[in-house]
Every structure is written in C-alpha cells, then in structure tokens.
Design an enzyme around this catalytic site. Structure first.
Site, short mmCIF file in Angstrom:
data_model
loop_
_atom_site.label_atom_id
_atom_site.label_comp_id
_atom_site.label_asym_id
_atom_site.label_seq_id
_atom_site.Cartn_x
_atom_site.Cartn_y
_atom_site.Cartn_z
N PHE A 96 -1.78 -1.45 -4.11
CA PHE A 96 -2.71 -0.29 -4.13
C PHE A 96 -2.07 1.26 -3.78
CE2 PHE A 96 -3.87 -5.14 -1.15
CZ PHE A 96 -4.88 -5.34 -2.34
N HIS A 155 1.11 -0.90 -0.47
CA HIS A 155 0.39 0.42 0.10
C HIS A 155 0.86 0.97 0.07
CE1 HIS A 155 -2.75 2.92 2.34
NE2 HIS A 155 -3.20 2.66 1.09
N SER A 156 1.06 1.49 -0.81
CA SER A 156 1.32 3.73 -1.15
C SER A 156 2.94 2.90 -1.05
CB SER A 156 1.01 3.94 0.27
OG SER A 156 0.98 5.41 0.33
N LEU A 157 3.68 3.49 -0.09
CA LEU A 157 5.23 3.51 -0.46
C LEU A 157 5.58 1.80 -0.55
CD1 LEU A 157 7.55 4.76 -0.64
CD2 LEU A 157 7.96 4.96 2.05
N SER A 162 4.28 -0.41 -2.27
CA SER A 162 3.66 -0.43 -3.12
C SER A 162 4.99 -0.44 -4.29
CB SER A 162 2.47 -0.43 -3.93
OG SER A 162 2.39 1.11 -4.38
#
Length: 708
Positions: free
Chosen positions: A501, A344-346, A348
C-alpha cells in the site's frame, strides 16, 4: 340458552367484578430482572470511555459468570480471539501485542456523563443496590426512593421512567443544602437497551485466512496520529462490512468466515536500542517539535539504509511475524487457511526485501523449475503462433505446434528444416527473412555501448528470448545493486499474496541501480504481488514499467466498491470527449471556410494537396482524440493482453484507487491524505478480500465492472 342463563350472561355475578381490579396491581407491580451487558473501559488521553462488548462476547462472558467459576481465574477469549478477559480480575488483556490492561464490568445501571453525554456504568456493587431498591419500589409501588452512592452522590428513583443522579457541586454545601438542590441532575437508565448503545453482533468464529500488516515510518500511521493497532482495527472492521456486502451468498452457505488481520510493530523495537538518546544529544534546540518529529519518523528511512539498524528492523519484522504465526496456531489449532502479508509505505519495502531473500525448499524449487520449463515451453509455442499470425501464416500453426517449436527453436531453423516440415517456398522465405531481420537488430543492440549501472537490465536475445536464467538465478537484489548488506531471516510460512500500500519499492529499486526487473522473476516463496496506490500519494511508485519498459500503459483502475466509477471521473471523461469533438468540428469548419475563399490556378494539384493535408490533419487530430477516449475502462479491457511477467503470476501488479470528488480539486492539498487513506478504503479492502478468496475458489456475489 335458558332464560336464567341469559340473565346471568347479561348481569354477571357480583364477585366477578373486582377480579380485573385485583389483577391490575399484579400487572403493574410485576418485577422483571434486568438483563446485564458486559463493557470494558478504554482510556484515551486520560479520558475514560466505556465500550460494550459484542452481543456474542457478552453472552459468552455472562455464561461463564453464571457458571459460578468466576471465582477461579477463568479466561474467556473475546474480540475474535485478539483479547482475553480474566473474569476474576475483571481485566481485558491483549493477546498478540502490548497494550494497557482494560477494566471490565458487568453492567446493568448507567448514568449520563457530564462532558460527552455518553452513558457511564455504575460499579457492579452499587448496581446491585440500585436493582434491589428498584425491585422493592416496583413490587410495593413505593417510589421517590433515595440512595447514596459510594462517592456521596444521590440517586432518586421517582418512577420507572424517571430516575436522576445528583452530583454535589462542592463539599461546602454539605452544611445545610440538600442534595436535590446541588448541581444539574443527570439521567439514570436501567438496562443497556435504554441507553442507545451501538452493540456489534460479533465476528464470525471461522477464520479463513491470516494477514500480517507491517507499518511504515514513525509510530503514527494515519492523519489522526493513530497507532498501527488502531489502523488495522479499522481495516478489519471494513473487511467485515465488505464481506457482508459482497460475499453474502458465500456467508449464507457457510463457505466462508472472515479474514484476520494482525499488526506487526517494528518501530518501538528500533527506537528502544538507545539510538534516540544518541540523537537527542546531537539535536539542535531550535524548532524543537519539528526536529523530534523528524527524529521519530523521517529518520526511519535512513535507519533502514544503515546496515546496523537495517539488521535490527528485518530481524524484528521477521521474528515478530513468526511469533504471531506460532501464537495464532496455538490459539486456533483447527486453522487450515493460508497466510498473506501487507505492508504500508516503508513497511512494504521491508517485506519485499525479506521475500526476495527467502529460500524455497529444494523439492519445491525442483518442482517450480519443472513447472517453469513447462510454462516457458507453452509460452514459447504461443509466441511462435503470434509470429506466424504477424506474417499471415496462421494456417501453419498446427505444424509448428506438432513439432513443439518454440521461439528459440524457430530462430535456430534453417531452410532445410522448414522444408522437411513441409512448409512451402513462399512461407519459408517469409520466416527466414523475419529471422534474419531480428538477428540483425540483435547485432546492432550488442554493438551499442552499455552503461555500467545497468547490471540489473537484461538484453533479450532472439535465440533465447526468455533469457539464459529462469529469473531466480538473476541477482537483482544483491549488495552490488545497492541493497543493504544484512542477514535476512527466514519466515516459518510461505505467504500466498503480498500486498503493498502506497509503496516506494519501485523508487528504491531504481536508486539501487535496478533498471529492469526480469519478466521471469518471481518471489521465491510468494506467488502473488499487488501494488496498490492512491493517484495523489507522493510516496507511491509503480512496478510494471520496470518489467515492461518499452510499453506505456496505465495501471489497473480499482473499481468502486459500490460497482461503478465515481461520478466526477465519468463527468471529467465526458467533458474531455466533448472538448475534443468541439475542437474537431471547429477545425473542420475553418478548413471549409478557408477552402471556399481561396482559389488556386491548378485545381487538380490543389485538390490532391488539400486532400493530403486533410488526411494529415485528420491523422494529427485523431492522435489526441484516442488519448481521452482511453478511459480506465478501456485500459482494463486491454489489460489482460499486457504481459507483465511472473511477479504476480502473469496478472497485473499496479492498481490505482479512484480519488474522491473533493480530492480532485487540489492534488497537493490531499497528497498527505492520499498516502494515509488505505486503512479505511473500502476499495482497497475489497481487492484484498477478492484476491484472497479467489485462491480458495470463492468469488464476489456480483463481479464489479472493470475488475480483472
């Protein structure tokens, strides 16, 4: 029947009459032992909350307790194997991550709490006293019994349906007032079935697939400031409900069990390096809370772009995933499923950088090269067929396929070669003209100046349309293109799919100088890649336009988990079409009215010109008309025709969620929520499950409309 027998039937013997009366006390005074249920205590913000184990776990704990081995240090796995219960110590301990140890109780008697009206279990010792008193009261039919708890609280058993607990208001009342006069009475219940507790059935024992989930910036992962562990718990719970709703047939046939999701935490390791102390020393005292929030969350992005702390982060993520994988295999020796990763976010971006720096095994690399050549050859033949169709020469497709002619070979052909293949003069001229025109375009491109920052871009050559490299040799992720210099560790497994995500991967690659991703590039050890985002997520960026920059197309719209598009989106599209129709009708009416009022001296010329204008206007009107009609459903129908390269095995990469009706009122208001919505999103979870089980040949009970 004789007369005496009839008389005896009509007038029973005197001794038979008391029998029902004698049986009545036995029925009323029959005692049945209470059925225990196991609970554990969860402490949140200094408040205790007692949560029941699932029916499956409680039965397993009761069985171990009844075996008489609870005096030993007997360990019982619960919650799908993620927690161990130490029966002797009455403790619940997390297996895969660090968490406070929880108290465990075998519960039979409960009282209603003061604050949240939730039932609280009595201690096991006092519950035994209550049960003994209840048994005596039922057997002898003697009620209004009083018992004093260890904390000097009074419990009165009035009757089987009315039992109360009196809590002393103050110790000063001990002088003269009786306990029944002190405080408001609280309800007492016997047995878990009388307290209306929500008890889950339990999780399937069989685990089909393992997914590691890496968080983004900061210790909190959602709008309620919960940790990655709590958010992944929600994600797992949603996955269980989606399996029951959409894979019911496969579950009934015992083809599938469940997917296990395990959180990976790197934030605590990063901030335990002493960097927080250094930051505290230089942080200004004003707006204290905001500055601490920035230090704890936003700065994680800068830490990742620092070579020192980037190494710490990637080492932590890789070693933690390897540790979890080995521990999982130890606890599940029969596990034969695959492993996927999600970020998720960073998180990923961290996973993407790790995956791009993985090294495939030499034999697999050789095998993948052979497969790549075969795939490239087949794709080249298909491209030649497309060219022949474009030139209206489809009847010669078999000839070119027989000669194993791909696009590269086609552009090397001379007129003599085509003649030897039996191609007539007319078609030969068309093919040679097509080749020469493409060569001229290539020469013009080569003559045009290139920017120095476009080292990541590729120029497609007609003679070598797939590029000189197979994609893996193209160093798009090197230090020269902005990636932080670090020694990326290797994973102990090869991920099946990578799910991102709300991911900023596209933005970071662009900032690093990557203008375009080679269509032939694929992650060395992972063949699947899905970029999932909310339309209002301010952190999310697309990937597909970097692979196909010359083509504008929408991302794939994720179908709603209930099998239809959200109502407000359908209404919005319907209103858009209606407004276009109204506009076209209004313009048509104005045109007719204008023509009726104007007279020209040259009717023939005017007619011709007005016809031309009408056609031009009609063409101009049709242009915007096609855009609203390009509903996501239409996009999805055309989506398989779009070649987005090998990053996801030739399948689409970008998937957009449908916003909720309330979110469509104000995009900015729900922007933050859009970035943190994935943990409880049924649509996101269903896509993850669908793609995972598709690798095992298992599909949804009913395909959702618009799904790929």
């Amino acid at each position: 029947m004789s007369a005496p027998q009839q008389q005896q039937a009509q007038h029973p013997a005197p001794m038979a009459a008391p029998a029902p009366e004698a049986a009545e006390p036995d029925a009323a005074n029959r005692y049945e032992a209470v059925v225990p249920h196991w609970f554990y205590c969860k402490v949140t913000d200094s408040r205790e909350r007692w949560i029941p184990f699932s029916t499956q776990d409680s039965e397993r704990l009761e069985e171990a307790h009844g075996s008489g081995r609870d005096k030993e240090d007997l360990v019982v796995p619960t919650s799908g194997g993620r927690y161990d219960v130490h029966l002797k110590k009455r403790q619940r301990v997390a297996v895969y991550w660090e968490e406070e140890v929880s108290e465990v109780r075998r519960c039979t008697w409960f009282y209603k709490g003061d604050k949240d009206n939730k039932y609280v279990p009595y201690s096991e010792t006092f519950s035994k006293e209550l049960e003994e008193a209840y048994m005596i009261a039922v057997t002898l039919d003697e009620w209004k019994k009083k018992l004093e708890s260890p904390s000097r609280e009074i419990i009165i058993l009035h009757n089987p349906k009315l039992m109360v607990h009196y809590h002393p208001v103050a110790t000063s009342d001990d002088w003269g007032s009786t306990p029944t006069e002190q405080g408001r009475p609280r309800t007492v219940k016997r047995g878990v079935e009388n307290i209306a507790a929500e008890i889950p059935n339990g999780e399937p024992l069989q685990i089909d697939h393992l997914v590691f989930v890496v968080h983004g910036i900061g210790p909190a992962c959602d709008i309620r400031f919960r940790s990655i562990i709590q958010c992944v718990n929600d994600f797992r719970n949603v996955s269980l409900s989606m399996l029951q709703a959409h894979f019911k047939k496969a579950q009934e046939q015992q083809q599938i069990g469940r997917v296990e999701f395990l959180p990976v935490n790197w934030h605590s390791s990063l901030h335990s390096t002493g960097v927080d102390v250094d930051l505290e020393r230089i942080t200004l005292p004003s707006i204290n809370r905001l500055r601490h929030f920035i230090n704890d969350t936003i700065l994680d992005v800068f830490f990742y772009n620092s070579s020192t702390y980037c190494q710490t982060i990637v080492d932590t993520v890789a070693s933690e995933m390897n540790r979890l994988y080995q521990l999982f295999l130890q606890r599940n020796p029969l596990f034969k499923g695959g492993v996927s990763i999600a970020g998720h976010s960073l998180g990923s971006l961290i996973l993407f950088d790790l995956l791009t720096n993985q090294k495939a095994a030499p034999e697999e690399d050789e095998h993948s090269k052979e497969g790549s050549r075969t795939t490239s050859s087949n794709r080249g033949i298909e491209e030649v067929k497309e060219i022949l169709k474009e030139l209206e020469l489809s009847e010669y497709c078999d000839v070119f396929e027989k000669e194993k002619m791909d696009r590269q070979a086609l552009f090397l052909c001379t007129e003599k070669n085509l003649k030897e293949m039996g191609i007539p003069l007319g078609p030969r001229m068309k093919i040679l003209h097509y080749i020469s025109s493409k060569m001229e375009m290539q020469d013009q491109r080569a003559a045009a100046p290139r920017h120095g920052g476009e080292r990541g871009a590729e120029t497609e050559s007609p003679s070598d349309p797939d590029g000189a490299d197979d994609g893996k040799n193209c160093q798009y992720r090197d230090v020269g293109l902005g990636q932080v210099s670090a020694n990326y560790p290797q994973l102990n497994y090869k991920p099946t799919i990578f799910f991102a995500f709300g991911s900023p991967i596209g933005m970071f690659l662009t900032v690093r100088g990557v203008k375009r991703i080679n269509p032939n590039y694929s992650l060395p050890t992972c063949k699947g890649f899905f970029n999932i985002f909310h339309p209002f997520d301010p952190v999310a960026y697309r990937i597909e336009p970097m692979i196909v920059p010359d083509l504008e197309f929408e991302p794939m719209l994720l179908p709603h988990h209930k099998g239809r598009k959200r109502m407000h989106l359908e209404l919005k599209e319907g209103l858009t079409r209606m407004s276009v129709d109204l506009k076209n009708n209004l313009l048509g009416s104005l045109r007719v009215a204008w023509q009726s009022f104007t007279r020209a001296p040259l009717p023939a010329v005017e007619a011709a010109s007005t016809d031309a204008e009408a056609e031009a206007e009609a063409g101009a009107e049709k242009q915007p008309e096609t855009k609203p009609d390009e509903s996501p459903a239409a996009v999805k129908e055309e989506a398989p025709l779009i070649n987005v390269g090998r990053l996801n095995g030739g399948n689409r990469i970008d998937y957009v969620l449908q916003e909720k009706p309330i979110e469509s009122f104000n995009e900015y208001l729900f922007a933050l929520q859009g970035h943190l919505c994935y943990w409880e999103s049924e649509d996101t979870v269903l896509l993850v499950l669908k793609e995972i089980y598709q690798t095992q040949g298992i599909t949804l009970d009913q395909p959702l409309p618009g799904s790929q």
